[in-house]
Motif scaffolding. Sequence first.
Motif, PDB file in Angstrom:
ATOM      1  N   TYR A 212      31.469   7.344  89.397  1.00 13.32           N
ATOM      2  CA  TYR A 212      30.381   6.479  89.871  1.00 13.32           C
ATOM      3  C   TYR A 212      29.114   7.296  90.182  1.00 13.32           C
ATOM      4  O   TYR A 212      28.017   6.958  89.732  1.00 13.32           O
ATOM      5  N   GLN A 213      29.321   8.387  90.945  1.00 12.31           N
ATOM      6  CA  GLN A 213      28.186   9.215  91.371  1.00 12.31           C
ATOM      7  C   GLN A 213      27.479   9.851  90.165  1.00 12.31           C
ATOM      8  O   GLN A 213      26.248   9.845  90.082  1.00 12.31           O
ATOM      9  N   ALA A 214      28.274  10.378  89.237  1.00 14.63           N
ATOM     10  CA  ALA A 214      27.702  11.050  88.064  1.00 14.63           C
ATOM     11  C   ALA A 214      26.953  10.056  87.183  1.00 14.63           C
ATOM     12  O   ALA A 214      25.864  10.343  86.681  1.00 14.63           O
ATOM     13  N   LEU A 215      27.527   8.873  87.019  1.00 16.79           N
ATOM     14  CA  LEU A 215      26.881   7.839  86.199  1.00 16.79           C
ATOM     15  C   LEU A 215      25.555   7.430  86.825  1.00 16.79           C
ATOM     16  O   LEU A 215      24.538   7.313  86.142  1.00 16.79           O
ATOM     17  N   ARG A 216      25.594   7.236  88.155  1.00 23.49           N
ATOM     18  CA  ARG A 216      24.382   6.841  88.884  1.00 23.49           C
ATOM     19  C   ARG A 216      23.304   7.909  88.760  1.00 23.49           C
ATOM     20  O   ARG A 216      22.113   7.614  88.801  1.00 23.49           O
ATOM     21  N   SER A 217      23.723   9.158  88.647  1.00 22.13           N
ATOM     22  CA  SER A 217      22.762  10.256  88.492  1.00 22.13           C
ATOM     23  C   SER A 217      22.314  10.422  87.045  1.00 22.13           C
ATOM     24  O   SER A 217      21.576  11.357  86.733  1.00 22.13           O
ATOM     25  N   GLY A 218      22.786   9.564  86.152  1.00 24.89           N
ATOM     26  CA  GLY A 218      22.285   9.558  84.781  1.00 24.89           C
ATOM     27  C   GLY A 218      23.117  10.330  83.780  1.00 24.89           C
ATOM     28  O   GLY A 218      22.658  10.609  82.673  1.00 24.89           O
ATOM     29  N   PHE A 219      24.340  10.683  84.163  1.00 21.24           N
ATOM     30  CA  PHE A 219      25.182  11.483  83.276  1.00 21.24           C
ATOM     31  C   PHE A 219      26.226  10.622  82.558  1.00 21.24           C
ATOM     32  O   PHE A 219      26.643   9.585  83.062  1.00 21.24           O
ATOM     33  N   ILE A 220      26.631  11.086  81.362  1.00 15.88           N
ATOM     34  CA  ILE A 220      27.834  10.547  80.727  1.00 15.88           C
ATOM     35  C   ILE A 220      29.006  11.054  81.550  1.00 15.88           C
ATOM     36  O   ILE A 220      29.061  12.233  81.892  1.00 15.88           O
ATOM     37  N   THR A 221      29.933  10.163  81.890  1.00 15.21           N
ATOM     38  CA  THR A 221      31.086  10.604  82.671  1.00 15.21           C
ATOM     39  C   THR A 221      32.314  10.681  81.773  1.00 15.21           C
ATOM     40  O   THR A 221      32.527   9.827  80.916  1.00 15.21           O
ATOM     41  N   MET A 222      33.091  11.747  81.982  1.00  8.25           N
ATOM     42  CA  MET A 222      34.360  11.903  81.267  1.00  8.25           C
ATOM     43  C   MET A 222      35.432  12.134  82.303  1.00  8.25           C
ATOM     44  O   MET A 222      35.424  13.148  83.004  1.00  8.25           O
ATOM     45  N   THR A 223      36.344  11.179  82.388  1.00  8.33           N
ATOM     46  CA  THR A 223      37.435  11.284  83.357  1.00  8.33           C
ATOM     47  C   THR A 223      38.760  11.360  82.618  1.00  8.33           C
ATOM     48  O   THR A 223      39.167  10.388  81.979  1.00  8.33           O
ATOM     49  N   PRO A 224      39.430  12.528  82.691  1.00 11.97           N
ATOM     50  CA  PRO A 224      40.766  12.612  82.100  1.00 11.97           C
ATOM     51  C   PRO A 224      41.735  11.800  82.962  1.00 11.97           C
ATOM     52  O   PRO A 224      41.709  11.905  84.187  1.00 11.97           O
ATOM     53  N   LEU A 225      42.557  10.982  82.322  1.00  8.90           N
ATOM     54  CA  LEU A 225      43.517  10.150  83.048  1.00  8.90           C
ATOM     55  C   LEU A 225      44.929  10.517  82.615  1.00  8.90           C
ATOM     56  O   LEU A 225      45.121  11.162  81.592  1.00  8.90           O
ATOM     57  N   HIS A 226      45.924  10.108  83.425  1.00  9.07           N
ATOM     58  CA  HIS A 226      47.287  10.125  82.915  1.00  9.07           C
ATOM     59  C   HIS A 226      48.038   8.932  83.459  1.00  9.07           C
ATOM     60  O   HIS A 226      47.652   8.344  84.464  1.00  9.07           O
ATOM     61  N   LEU A 227      49.110   8.593  82.770  1.00  8.93           N
ATOM     62  CA  LEU A 227      49.831   7.365  83.102  1.00  8.93           C
ATOM     63  C   LEU A 227      50.951   7.600  84.105  1.00  8.93           C
ATOM     64  O   LEU A 227      51.608   6.651  84.512  1.00  8.93           O
ATOM     65  N   ASP A 228      51.163   8.853  84.502  1.00  3.40           N
ATOM     66  CA  ASP A 228      52.172   9.127  85.524  1.00  3.40           C
ATOM     67  C   ASP A 228      51.566   8.748  86.876  1.00  3.40           C
ATOM     68  O   ASP A 228      50.767   9.481  87.436  1.00  3.40           O
ATOM     69  N   LEU A 229      51.943   7.573  87.387  1.00  6.46           N
ATOM     70  CA  LEU A 229      51.345   7.082  88.624  1.00  6.46           C
ATOM     71  C   LEU A 229      52.068   7.613  89.869  1.00  6.46           C
ATOM     72  O   LEU A 229      51.779   7.199  90.984  1.00  6.46           O
ATOM     73  N   THR A 230      53.026   8.522  89.675  1.00  9.02           N
ATOM     74  CA  THR A 230      53.762   9.088  90.809  1.00  9.02           C
ATOM     75  C   THR A 230      52.807   9.736  91.810  1.00  9.02           C
ATOM     76  O   THR A 230      51.909  10.476  91.429  1.00  9.02           O
ATOM     77  N   ASP A 231      53.021   9.447  93.089  1.00  9.32           N
ATOM     78  CA  ASP A 231      52.265  10.126  94.138  1.00  9.32           C
ATOM     79  C   ASP A 231      53.047  11.377  94.537  1.00  9.32           C
ATOM     80  O   ASP A 231      53.952  11.307  95.362  1.00  9.32           O
ATOM     81  N   TYR A 232      52.709  12.512  93.924  1.00  5.78           N
ATOM     82  CA  TYR A 232      53.488  13.732  94.168  1.00  5.78           C
ATOM     83  C   TYR A 232      53.350  14.222  95.601  1.00  5.78           C
ATOM     84  O   TYR A 232      54.301  14.736  96.189  1.00  5.78           O
ATOM     85  N   ALA A 233      52.161  14.028  96.181  1.00  6.70           N
ATOM     86  CA  ALA A 233      51.987  14.402  97.592  1.00  6.70           C
ATOM     87  C   ALA A 233      52.880  13.512  98.458  1.00  6.70           C
ATOM     88  O   ALA A 233      53.473  13.970  99.433  1.00  6.70           O
ATOM     89  N   GLY A 234      52.982  12.239  98.074  1.00  6.08           N
ATOM     90  CA  GLY A 234      53.832  11.300  98.804  1.00  6.08           C
ATOM     91  C   GLY A 234      55.299  11.713  98.752  1.00  6.08           C
ATOM     92  O   GLY A 234      56.035  11.566  99.722  1.00  6.08           O
ATOM     93  N   LEU A 235      55.723  12.251  97.620  1.00  4.46           N
ATOM     94  CA  LEU A 235      57.099  12.733  97.482  1.00  4.46           C
ATOM     95  C   LEU A 235      57.371  13.841  98.487  1.00  4.46           C
ATOM     96  O   LEU A 235      58.455  13.930  99.066  1.00  4.46           O
TER      97      LEU A 235
END
Length: 258
Positions: A212-235
């Motif tokens: 959001y912040q980068a887009l608002r500042s006028g940049f193309i944003t690239m966010t790497p995602l993954h489908l592992d929704l595990t909360d490892y800190a929660g574990l």
Amino acid sequence: MRILVTNDDGIFAEGLEQLATALATIADVVVMAPDREQSASSHSLTLNRPLRIKRVREHWYAVDGTPTDCVNLGIQGLLKESPPDLVVSGINYGLNLGGDVTYSGTVSAAFEASLHHLPGVAFSQEISEETSFPASAELARDIVCVLSEGGLPKDLLLNVNFPAAQPKGIEWTRLGKRTYRQTVVEKLDPKGRKYYWIAGSPEWQEESGTDYQALRSGFITMTPLHLDLTDYAGLESSASLRQKLASLDLAFPAASSV
Ligand code: MN
């Protein structure tokens, strides 16, 4: 390189036309897109009815389903003999930032590619008077070109947003967070019955490093995602909860005799 192109705005959307046209200059492009708008359809898969594919023109196919259906029908059906090297989705009419990626049919098409062990890239566009789908489509093509240099990693899952104005650069970001959710508007229909509309413009937390912040500042944003929704800190941090749950009696109740 063969690219399967889809979207959630439907087969007649300008963003799709521009994206597929630009990508066709560097790759074999097959378009499989919903026959109507499927925005906010999330990662929905149609299982309760048959799906139909309609050829619109050469290498262009309309599907009466969701973006996820399109990716499945592309990979497992139409392109079974010559599978794509990459799935590209977009260019969506409107941004897909932060938690909105979970609503987005555009991003879910890339998720689906990932489930099929294929790289997936989703492109979305900020809308204003300055928006130029042709300009963003050329940038998307150049980005795909660079990404594919030396081979695409199978686990590539990337969410890209274009600002409406000419970009100041490219920033690698994490997903931002909204400060509140959509509002629900309650009104009365002509027959006096209540109806509801999910509406309102979201507000976002001002945090550096976010899309959001980068887009608002006028940049193309690239966010790497993954489908592992595990909360490892929660574990790691669930010790006390684990202890409490360990004391639960897990035995089935004794069957009552009739
Ligand atoms: Mn859309």
